[in-house]
Design a protein around this motif. Structure first.
Motif, PDB file in Angstrom:
ATOM      1  N   PRO A  52       0.840  -1.194   0.000  1.00 37.05           N
ATOM      2  CA  PRO A  52       0.000   0.000   0.000  1.00 37.05           C
ATOM      3  C   PRO A  52       0.875   1.243   0.000  1.00 37.05           C
ATOM      4  O   PRO A  52       2.014   1.213   0.468  1.00 37.05           O
ATOM      5  N   PRO A  53       0.368   2.373  -0.497  1.00 41.36           N
ATOM      6  CA  PRO A  53       1.189   3.589  -0.595  1.00 41.36           C
ATOM      7  C   PRO A  53       1.841   3.995   0.718  1.00 41.36           C
ATOM      8  O   PRO A  53       2.978   4.465   0.731  1.00 41.36           O
ATOM      9  N   ILE A  84       9.945   5.803  -0.796  1.00 47.74           N
ATOM     10  CA  ILE A  84      10.008   6.577  -2.028  1.00 47.74           C
ATOM     11  C   ILE A  84      11.166   7.562  -1.969  1.00 47.74           C
ATOM     12  O   ILE A  84      11.735   7.832  -0.896  1.00 47.74           O
ATOM     13  N   ASN A  85      11.525   8.090  -3.131  1.00 49.52           N
ATOM     14  CA  ASN A  85      12.514   9.155  -3.191  1.00 49.52           C
ATOM     15  C   ASN A  85      11.869  10.443  -2.704  1.00 49.52           C
ATOM     16  O   ASN A  85      10.744  10.775  -3.093  1.00 49.52           O
ATOM     17  N   PRO A 141      14.903  10.709   4.454  1.00 47.25           N
ATOM     18  CA  PRO A 141      15.824   9.618   4.107  1.00 47.25           C
ATOM     19  C   PRO A 141      15.101   8.272   4.085  1.00 47.25           C
ATOM     20  O   PRO A 141      14.170   8.034   4.863  1.00 47.25           O
ATOM     21  N   LYS A 142      15.546   7.394   3.196  1.00 47.14           N
ATOM     22  CA  LYS A 142      14.889   6.102   3.050  1.00 47.14           C
ATOM     23  C   LYS A 142      14.950   5.271   4.323  1.00 47.14           C
ATOM     24  O   LYS A 142      14.001   4.555   4.659  1.00 47.14           O
ATOM     25  N   HIS A 143      16.073   5.336   5.045  1.00 50.11           N
ATOM     26  CA  HIS A 143      16.162   4.539   6.270  1.00 50.11           C
ATOM     27  C   HIS A 143      15.155   5.016   7.306  1.00 50.11           C
ATOM     28  O   HIS A 143      14.613   4.218   8.076  1.00 50.11           O
ATOM     29  N   TYR A 171      11.066  -3.804  -0.006  1.00 49.22           N
ATOM     30  CA  TYR A 171      10.911  -2.351  -0.037  1.00 49.22           C
ATOM     31  C   TYR A 171      11.802  -1.670  -1.070  1.00 49.22           C
ATOM     32  O   TYR A 171      11.834  -0.442  -1.136  1.00 49.22           O
ATOM     33  N   GLN A 172      12.527  -2.498  -1.851  1.00 50.44           N
ATOM     34  CA  GLN A 172      13.350  -1.965  -2.933  1.00 50.44           C
ATOM     35  C   GLN A 172      14.353  -0.925  -2.434  1.00 50.44           C
ATOM     36  O   GLN A 172      14.453   0.200  -2.950  1.00 50.44           O
TER      37      GLN A 172
END
Length: 265
Positions: A11-12, A17-18, A22-24, A55-56
């Motif tokens: 789910p969104p 996402i970019n 930060p992704k972490h 989670y890519q």
């Protein structure tokens, strides 16, 4: 937590996402929500590789997110087994009860490993606490306490050798307070206890299966029988397994009322 093959299946609200965050940090909050809402204490979480695929993100990102949750006490790493949701912290009751009795009351199986025994001259603070003159030896006992196989506390204590000769010859894997009563007719009836927090040194961390620097709750207790001190014990408890709750009442300083302190034996 179901491992998916790609983040598109998420789910969104659970996608990384970019963006400015930060992704972490994004992943950390996703994992936090999952742990708090879906996983009971002691549940394993997916491997770093599976999380990275789901989670890519990179495994470094996963490792950073998990590391923060471990520091917060929400997750716990077990060497050779993986990462698990942390067990709910146990209330550390502040009254005179043995570790063995306390764990059995909770429905857990207590075990004790004797790390060190010696009869030697204690450091000055312990000698003073026990009412010993300088140079007088005392019994020194270091034990590791476990419940259901999990190391919970390291105890390092000094005992008045004159009041309990032959103490170190007893089965020190059993409840010490029970044996003090059986062998010496000593039943601690009063104690003063000081509580503080500190980071685990290398040796304590090794015994508890933690990283050096992990948070600990520390209790120093001086116990007495009929006003005569017999024990000066300091216990280091895992901060990720325990919390302390105290009842505070409004009393005047000279009311004569004091909290009843305790710990573990």
């Amino acid at each position: 937590m179901n491992v998916m093959s790609a983040s598109a299946q998420l789910p969104p609200s659970d996608r990384v996402i970019n963006g400015p965050t930060p992704k972490h940090a994004q992943l950390r909050e996703i994992l936090r929500r999952t742990v708090e809402r879906e996983l009971p204490p002691g549940s394993p979480i997916p491997s770093e590789r599976d999380l990275a695929e789901t989670y890519q993100v990179s495994r470094l990102t996963v490792r950073s997110a998990i590391g923060k949750l471990v520091e917060e006490g929400l997750l716990s790493r077990v060497r050779g087994k993986g990462t698990f949701t942390a067990a709910r912290r146990m209330e550390l009751q502040l009254y005179l009860m043995s570790f063995t009795e306390d764990m059995r009351r909770r429905g857990m199986t207590p075990t004790t490993e004797v790390v060190k025994t010696a009869t030697e001259v204690p450091p000055a603070p312990s000698a003073h606490a026990l009412g010993l003159t300088a140079g007088t030896p005392a019994h020194h006992l270091v034990r590791l306490r476990r419940a259901d196989g999990v190391p919970l506390a390291v105890e390092r204590g000094w005992y008045h050798a004159g009041r309990m000769p032959g103490l170190l010859d007893l089965d020190l894997t059993r409840s010490l307070y029970v044996q003090l009563a059986q062998s010496y007719d000593l039943r601690p009836d009063h104690a003063w206890q000081t509580v503080w927090a500190e980071s685990a040194d290398r040796e304590t961390a090794r015994l508890l299966g933690m990283r050096a620097g992990s948070p600990l709750l520390v209790f120093r207790r001086v116990s007495s029988v009929n006003g005569e001190p017999i024990e000066d014990m300091t216990s280091w408890y895992r901060g990720d397994h325990y919390q302390v709750t105290m009842q505070l009442d409004r009393n005047t300083p000279d009311s004569g009322q004091h909290p009843h302190y305790g710990g573990t034996r």
